[in-house]
Motif scaffolding. Structure first.
Motif, short mmCIF file in Angstrom:
data_model
loop_
_atom_site.label_atom_id
_atom_site.label_comp_id
_atom_site.label_asym_id
_atom_site.label_seq_id
_atom_site.Cartn_x
_atom_site.Cartn_y
_atom_site.Cartn_z
N ALA A 140 -21.01 66.83 -75.58
CA ALA A 140 -21.99 67.73 -74.95
C ALA A 140 -23.37 67.08 -74.90
N ARG A 141 -23.77 66.43 -75.98
CA ARG A 141 -25.09 65.79 -76.01
C ARG A 141 -25.16 64.65 -75.00
N ARG A 163 -25.37 66.11 -71.45
CA ARG A 163 -26.72 66.62 -71.17
C ARG A 163 -27.69 65.49 -70.88
N VAL A 195 -25.38 69.34 -67.01
CA VAL A 195 -25.74 70.44 -67.91
C VAL A 195 -24.65 71.49 -68.03
N ALA A 227 -21.90 70.32 -70.27
CA ALA A 227 -22.47 70.16 -71.60
C ALA A 227 -22.57 71.51 -72.30
N LEU A 228 -23.01 72.52 -71.56
CA LEU A 228 -23.14 73.86 -72.13
C LEU A 228 -21.78 74.41 -72.55
N SER A 248 -30.06 72.80 -76.95
CA SER A 248 -30.56 71.87 -75.94
C SER A 248 -29.95 72.16 -74.57
N ALA A 249 -28.64 72.40 -74.53
CA ALA A 249 -27.97 72.67 -73.26
C ALA A 249 -28.44 73.99 -72.66
N GLU A 272 -31.89 73.47 -71.14
CA GLU A 272 -31.84 72.74 -69.88
C GLU A 272 -31.33 73.63 -68.75
N ASN A 278 -29.96 71.96 -63.81
CA ASN A 278 -31.02 71.83 -64.81
C ASN A 278 -32.19 72.69 -64.34
#
Length: 418
Positions: A162-163, A166, A171, A174-175, A204-205, A208, A391
């Protein structure tokens, strides 16, 4: 059968017979350093490398005296087990390069060994800023973890994937993976470290993707979870909370969280994270409105001192980009352009977000330099690109910048007519 040292001697003899340099024989597939270690007997060749070198030399692989292929058990376990043991216990890059070759031909190996090897290789690619290779490795890592069915490995694999996604602008996926990792950690009662790291990826996800309310709630959960935990994880949690607050325009909370984060971590305990935290703080200070240039300058000076000693190419680029942003905010447009142009654009290792923000800076510099139409057109393109990448937070930032430039142009036009 021939051992590794006789393989190396035969390899060198064949190379010299053909008048080839090590660079010529290595070509694009392997490094000259790796070839040198093969010739000296310091490294064992993999099946793929043997086949490649035979092709380069124009000989049958039997010319190497039937050296056993990598993966064939010899006295100390499988080739993967041996190479993994060496790589895991050494701080140098060379054993990891050998491990990459071994993994490529070790599909039938113990999947737990394969997972460990892929984990090390992914970290190696991340440290080099090689995001495409890192992402491909993490995809394989997640696949192996799912095959094993172990919650801890599934959580760690999905978190890192996921990181990575992103960082390259993917995104939505990743989410999805960050949510899965977080729920796996919660449902399986995994450690604070696993749960906290999954939450970091999720916050973070969500930020974004523009889901700032969800990101704020999860960041509060994260900060509470790691209270009293490892200093590094607590510093990252506070940094994450500051980032969410910054995007919500809550500058007071940003200052509070950043102050706590920088106090939580001793530079001697984790100097790289200490420097990264100051880069992040400088970035957030520059994104405040108005920009807090004095605070940003102090953080960048601290980071620069540390990065001279321990900085990676990624961090060196991040520092230079932030120095360009600082110069722009201070009205030093020539300095901003000079810093921008120092970057090696053929070898950028920045995240997707940092790349877009760098292009936004370039567009603003074009406007300042008298190329208003070109600069505004680029801003529109960047905003649309960020929107298509889902994003939404970054897209909103670019549209705000564009609106400000149009407003400034209108005000300047009104002043001229007067």
């Amino acid at each position: 059968m021939t051992d590794e040292s006789s393989f190396g001697a035969r390899l060198k003899a064949l190379r010299l017979e053909r008048g080839l340099s090590q660079a010529s024989l290595a070509g694009k597939e392997i490094s000259t350093g790796y070839l040198s270690r093969l010739e000296s007997g310091a490294r064992q060749p993999t099946e793929r490398v043997i086949t490649y070198l035979a092709g380069q030399l124009g000989v049958d692989r039997m010319a190497f005296d039937a050296l056993p292929a990598a993966g064939t058990p010899t006295g100390g376990g499988s080739a993967l087990a041996r190479t993994l043991s060496i790589a895991a216990s050494c701080a140098d890059d060379e054993p990891v390069e050998d491990l990459i070759d071994t993994v490529a031909t070790a599909d039938e190996e113990d999947p737990q060994l394969r997972w460990q090897a892929l984990w090390l290789i992914a970290r190696f690619w991340h440290s080099k800023g090689e995001r495409t290779e890192e992402l491909a490795c993490l995809e394989k890592l997640a696949e192996v973890a799912d095959g094993l069915g172990l919650p801890a490995l599934q959580c760690r694999s999905r978190t890192q994937l996921a990181r990575s996604l992103r960082s390259v602008g993917q995104v939505a996926r990743a989410l999805e993976l960050a949510e899965s990792a977080y729920h796996t950690a919660k449902d399986s009662g995994l450690s604070v470290s696993d749960t906290g790291t999954a939450l970091l990826a999720l916050v973070s996800a969500e930020a974004e993707a523009g889901r700032l309310a969800d990101a704020r709630a999860h960041s509060l959960e994260l900060v509470a979870l790691v209270e009293g935990g490892p200093d590094a994880l607590r510093a990252e949690a506070l940094w994450s909370a500051a980032t969410v607050c910054s995007r919500q325009g809550d500058d007071e909370a940003v200052h509070e969280y950043l102050g706590q984060a920088m106090q939580a971590l001793d530079s001697r305990a984790d100097p790289i994270l200490w420097a990264r935290l100051r880069l992040a703080a400088a970035s957030l200070y520059l994104q405040s409105r108005p920009a807090l240039t004095e605070e940003a300058r102090i953080c960048l000076a601290q980071a620069e001192t540390a990065l001279l000693l321990i900085g990676t190419p990624v961090q060196q680029q991040e520092l230079l980009v932030l120095q360009a942003h600082l110069a722009f905010e201070e009205g030093r447009y020539a300095d901003a352009r000079a810093a921008h142009d120092q970057l090696d654009f053929d070898n950028l290792v920045l995240t997707y977000r940092d790349r877009i923000r760098l292009q936004t800076l370039d567009s603003l510099l074009l406007i300042v330099e008298g190329h208003e139409q070109e600069g505004r057109a680029r801003l529109k393109q960047l905003g649309e690109e960020a929107r298509r990448a889902s994003n939404m937070d970054l897209a909103a930032e670019i549209w705000r910048v564009l609106a400000e430039t149009l407003e400034n142009a209108a005000q300047a036009g009104t002043a001229d007519r007067r």
